[in-house]
Design a protein around this motif. Structure first.
Motif, short mmCIF file in Angstrom:
data_model
loop_
_atom_site.label_atom_id
_atom_site.label_comp_id
_atom_site.label_asym_id
_atom_site.label_seq_id
_atom_site.Cartn_x
_atom_site.Cartn_y
_atom_site.Cartn_z
N SER A 186 50.28 7.07 52.78
CA SER A 186 49.33 7.47 54.24
C SER A 186 48.49 7.20 54.49
CB SER A 186 50.05 6.82 55.20
OG SER A 186 50.87 7.92 55.54
N THR A 187 47.66 8.34 52.98
CA THR A 187 46.49 9.00 53.08
C THR A 187 45.53 8.04 52.64
OG1 THR A 187 47.87 11.14 52.30
CG2 THR A 187 45.07 10.84 51.85
N ILE A 188 44.18 8.53 53.53
CA ILE A 188 43.73 7.87 54.06
C ILE A 188 41.94 8.19 52.92
CG2 ILE A 188 41.96 6.21 55.07
CD1 ILE A 188 44.51 6.16 56.26
N ARG A 189 42.14 7.62 52.25
CA ARG A 189 40.80 7.98 50.87
C ARG A 189 39.28 6.94 51.13
NH1 ARG A 189 39.62 6.86 45.64
NH2 ARG A 189 40.96 4.38 45.44
N PRO A 190 38.92 8.11 51.40
CA PRO A 190 37.32 8.02 51.74
C PRO A 190 37.04 6.74 50.83
CG PRO A 190 37.24 10.01 51.79
CD PRO A 190 38.66 9.28 51.32
N LEU A 191 36.19 5.89 51.45
CA LEU A 191 35.57 4.24 50.68
C LEU A 191 34.84 4.89 49.12
CD1 LEU A 191 34.85 2.07 53.42
CD2 LEU A 191 36.78 2.09 51.50
N ASN A 192 34.07 6.20 49.98
CA ASN A 192 33.23 6.36 48.58
C ASN A 192 33.42 7.07 47.95
OD1 ASN A 192 33.39 8.39 50.40
ND2 ASN A 192 30.69 8.77 50.40
N GLY A 349 42.76 -7.02 42.22
CA GLY A 349 43.07 -5.06 41.88
C GLY A 349 43.44 -3.91 42.92
N GLU A 350 44.89 -4.34 43.60
CA GLU A 350 45.21 -3.94 44.74
C GLU A 350 46.49 -2.65 43.97
OE1 GLU A 350 48.78 -1.73 46.52
OE2 GLU A 350 48.87 -3.20 44.96
N GLU A 351 46.99 -3.46 42.37
CA GLU A 351 47.84 -2.12 41.69
C GLU A 351 47.29 -0.83 41.00
OE1 GLU A 351 50.61 -2.77 42.54
OE2 GLU A 351 51.28 -4.16 42.41
N GLN A 352 45.54 -1.28 41.09
CA GLN A 352 44.46 -0.59 40.38
C GLN A 352 44.61 0.21 41.47
OE1 GLN A 352 44.19 -4.06 39.43
NE2 GLN A 352 46.04 -3.15 37.98
N GLY A 353 44.81 0.26 42.63
CA GLY A 353 44.13 1.38 43.77
C GLY A 353 43.44 1.03 45.08
N LEU A 354 43.61 -0.64 45.28
CA LEU A 354 43.30 -1.12 46.33
C LEU A 354 41.72 -1.32 46.00
CD1 LEU A 354 44.53 1.33 49.50
CD2 LEU A 354 45.61 -0.73 48.11
N LEU A 355 41.60 -1.77 44.87
CA LEU A 355 39.91 -2.39 44.27
C LEU A 355 39.33 -3.27 44.58
CD1 LEU A 355 39.80 -1.07 40.51
CD2 LEU A 355 39.84 0.84 42.51
N GLY A 356 40.33 -4.35 44.92
CA GLY A 356 39.45 -5.55 45.76
C GLY A 356 39.12 -5.70 47.35
N SER A 357 40.06 -4.69 47.82
CA SER A 357 40.09 -4.82 49.17
C SER A 357 39.21 -3.69 49.33
CB SER A 357 41.00 -3.96 49.75
OG SER A 357 41.99 -3.44 49.72
N ARG A 358 38.94 -2.15 48.99
CA ARG A 358 38.15 -1.26 49.02
C ARG A 358 36.84 -1.87 49.07
NH1 ARG A 358 39.56 3.85 49.32
NH2 ARG A 358 38.27 4.42 48.09
N TRP A 360 35.46 -5.35 49.00
CA TRP A 360 35.05 -5.96 50.56
C TRP A 360 34.32 -4.85 51.26
CZ3 TRP A 360 36.08 -7.49 54.78
CH2 TRP A 360 35.47 -8.99 55.02
N VAL A 361 35.17 -4.24 52.01
CA VAL A 361 35.29 -3.55 52.73
C VAL A 361 33.80 -2.66 52.48
CG1 VAL A 361 35.85 -1.82 54.63
CG2 VAL A 361 37.41 -3.39 54.08
N SER A 362 33.73 -2.35 51.51
CA SER A 362 32.28 -1.65 51.40
C SER A 362 31.12 -2.25 51.63
CB SER A 362 32.62 -1.23 49.66
OG SER A 362 33.38 0.08 50.33
N SER A 427 50.05 2.85 51.17
CA SER A 427 50.13 2.57 50.34
C SER A 427 49.73 1.05 50.15
CB SER A 427 51.19 2.21 49.40
OG SER A 427 51.74 4.34 49.08
N THR A 428 48.60 0.81 50.77
CA THR A 428 48.54 -0.70 50.29
C THR A 428 47.02 -1.30 50.98
OG1 THR A 428 49.22 -3.46 50.31
CG2 THR A 428 50.04 -1.85 51.87
N ASP A 429 46.90 -2.53 50.95
CA ASP A 429 45.57 -2.84 51.67
C ASP A 429 44.66 -2.62 53.03
OD1 ASP A 429 43.65 -3.68 48.84
OD2 ASP A 429 45.83 -4.96 48.89
N HIS A 430 46.06 -2.72 53.87
CA HIS A 430 45.41 -2.21 55.53
C HIS A 430 44.71 -1.49 55.43
CE1 HIS A 430 48.87 0.00 54.90
NE2 HIS A 430 48.92 0.21 56.44
N LEU A 431 44.51 -0.08 54.31
CA LEU A 431 43.86 1.39 54.19
C LEU A 431 42.84 1.61 54.26
CD1 LEU A 431 46.49 3.67 51.91
CD2 LEU A 431 46.53 3.35 54.40
N SER A 432 42.24 0.51 53.23
CA SER A 432 40.85 -0.05 53.38
C SER A 432 40.07 0.12 54.06
CB SER A 432 40.60 -0.94 51.96
OG SER A 432 41.04 -0.70 51.23
N PHE A 433 40.84 -0.77 55.59
CA PHE A 433 39.78 -0.63 56.61
C PHE A 433 40.29 0.16 57.33
CE2 PHE A 433 40.41 -5.24 54.21
CZ PHE A 433 40.00 -6.12 55.31
#
Length: 497
Positions: A186-192, A349-358, A360-362, A427-433
């Motif tokens: 559940s670690t929140i990784r910065p978008l950048n 791209g979720e399986e490669q590191g939440l890439l699609g949601s990251r 979009w959010v970015s 470990s999934t896309d809500h972390l991007s938000f």
């Protein structure tokens, strides 16, 4: 101001906001949603299309594009507004075209294994005796020199650490708090944040590729024919790589330990796709809000459309995609009028590191340029990390959200909902938000045979999913989206915790 008094004031205000937001769905509206969910369901059609007709949907592959176009067209057919694909830069797509992996000496034996995602091809069938490098130092590997060139390399030692335990069920009455935490990050990784550095196994694979190895083999931690397979694009010049069932990999090692000559034959043929300029796709659509004062505010639901390539991506995550698509159909067909706009998103791209949601959010929510859009975002409800019915929600350690969710869940208990938990899940896309300051949540689902059998494996097939559970999950998702969309107040922001 006294800091303790300030903290108490924040908690008091959060409690007031929760009370104003926590009105549960009224019986008439709930009955309309139930009627659509259970009497007019289209969940089976969508789920079968994704799993049986299209199959695995690796990010940026032709199958993923086909699934995205199907989902867009389906959402438009439901009457949703602005159903669309939004491209984002990913990299090369990939598909597996042919695979042969077998032992031909001292006896013939077909081996159970799969090419890793983005594996290179062999120039032709490779026949040779496997070379074990597990446990060797970099200096010892370098000393092998010419022995590595053209070799079939066993990269890991005998595997004994099998995955034999699913995560516990937080909705069970006997659940021990925080005991499921081991299963998710559940670690929140910065978008950048920069991409993660290569791990030891990846560094070893690169050095073996540089040395000219022909094929790299490793064991899966699954049992009984379950093979966990992922992969990443290591770029031109990387050696073909395969994951074998641990039982077959261990059999080869035991034979070598007994000085039994072994010869393998391996043929890997794969295809890369980069004609689309490396683009992958997210799918989005909206159900417009009806309140002139609130319709620009957004309640969002979503799931990831991509999967790994050895099963059909049924529990990870065609069931989640079906759930949110069906939830949107239910909301539209029921005739209910949400005050806020409800948006659905299907991520790549979720399986490669939440890439699609990251991505979009970015683009749409993060940073000063998106402050206004971010302020209009109410909440994001994701679905992943499990399968089947929705039993409740992880509240991401937010007591105010937990209070609201408890009220919203109560009328859904007669339809199989159980309880919420204050805990976080990751470990999934809500972390991007959450990383952008928007509340994001993921539900509690069924985990029986998820971690040990289907998650990222060749066993992730439609047989593991009961479509009746998807109808229930769609009802809960639709109800929570509607509750948020008609509430007087938006949900508490992460910064207010």
């Amino acid at each position: 101001m006294n800091p303790w008094r300030s903290c108490s004031l924040i908690l008091l205000l959060a409690g007031v906001a929760a009370a104003q937001t926590a009105n549960p769905l009224d019986p008439v509206s709930l009955a309309k949603l139930k009627r659509e969910a259970f009497e007019n369901s289209q969940a089976a059609l969508v789920f079968e299309m994704l799993t049986s007709t299209i199959g695995p949907r690796l990010t940026a592959s032709p199958a993923h594009k086909r699934a995205a176009e199907f989902a867009r067209d389906r959402l438009a057919a439901y009457g949703l507004r602005n159903a669309r694909l939004e491209p984002w830069k990913f990299g090369r797509g990939w598909s597996l075209e042919k695979l042969t992996v077998e032992m031909i000496e001292p006896r013939y034996f077909p081996l159970l294994g799969y090419a890793d995602g983005w594996s290179a091809s062999t120039p032709a069938a490779i026949v040779g005796s496997p070379l074990l490098v597990a446990g060797k130092t970099p200096e010892e590997i370098a000393a092998l020199g010419a022995k590595l060139r053209g070799a079939i390399v066993l990269t890991q030692p005998l595997l004994t650490d099998f995955i034999r335990k699913d995560r516990p069920q937080p909705s069970d009455p006997a659940y021990v708090p925080e005991s499921a935490a081991y299963a998710t990050n559940s670690t929140i990784r910065p978008l950048n944040a920069p991409p993660a550095a290569p791990n030891p196994a990846q560094r070893l694979a690169r050095s073996l590729s540089t040395a000219g190895a022909a094929v790299l083999l490793k064991p899966s931690r699954g049992e009984d024919g379950t093979v966990f397979v992922t992969g990443r694009d290591e770029g031109p010049g990387s050696a073909p790589s395969l994951t074998l069932s641990a039982e077959h990999y261990n059999m080869i090692l035991r034979m070598l330990e007994q000085n039994v000559p072994v010869k393998l034959r391996i043929d890997v043929q794969t295809k890369f796709y980069d004609a689309d300029q490396g683009n992958a796709y997210n799918v989005l659509a909206e159900l417009p809000g009806s309140d002139p004062a609130l319709r620009d505010e957004i309640v969002m639901i979503g799931a990831h459309l991509d999967s790994w390539h050895t099963g059909t991506g049924a529990t990870d995550n065609a069931d989640g995609v079906t759930t949110v698509m069906e939830a949107m159909r239910i909301l539209k067909a029921s005739g209910l009028q949400p005050r806020r706009t409800i948006r659905v998103a299907l991520w790549g791209g979720e399986e490669q590191g939440l890439l699609g949601s990251r991505a979009w959010v970015s683009e749409h929510l993060a940073g000063d340029k998106n402050r206004a859009a971010r302020d209009l975002m109410d909440v994001y409800f994701n679905i992943d990390n499990g399968t089947g019915s929705i039993y409740g929600w992880y509240a991401q350690n937010d007591p105010a959200a937990r209070q609201i969710f408890d009220a919203w869940l109560e009328p859904l208990k007669e339809s199989g909902a159980r309880r919420n938990t204050l805990e976080s899940v990751g470990s999934t896309d809500h972390l991007s938000f959450i990383a952008a300051g928007v509340p994001g949540f993921n539900p509690i689902q069924d985990y029986l045979n998820y971690d040990v059998r289907t998650h990222h494996t060749n066993m992730d097939t439609a047989d593991r999913v009961n479509v009746a559970d998807l109808r229930q999950a769609a009802l809960v998702m639709a109800a929570f989206a509607y509750d948020a969309a008609v509430a007087d107040q938006k949900l508490p922001r992460p910064a207010a915790r």
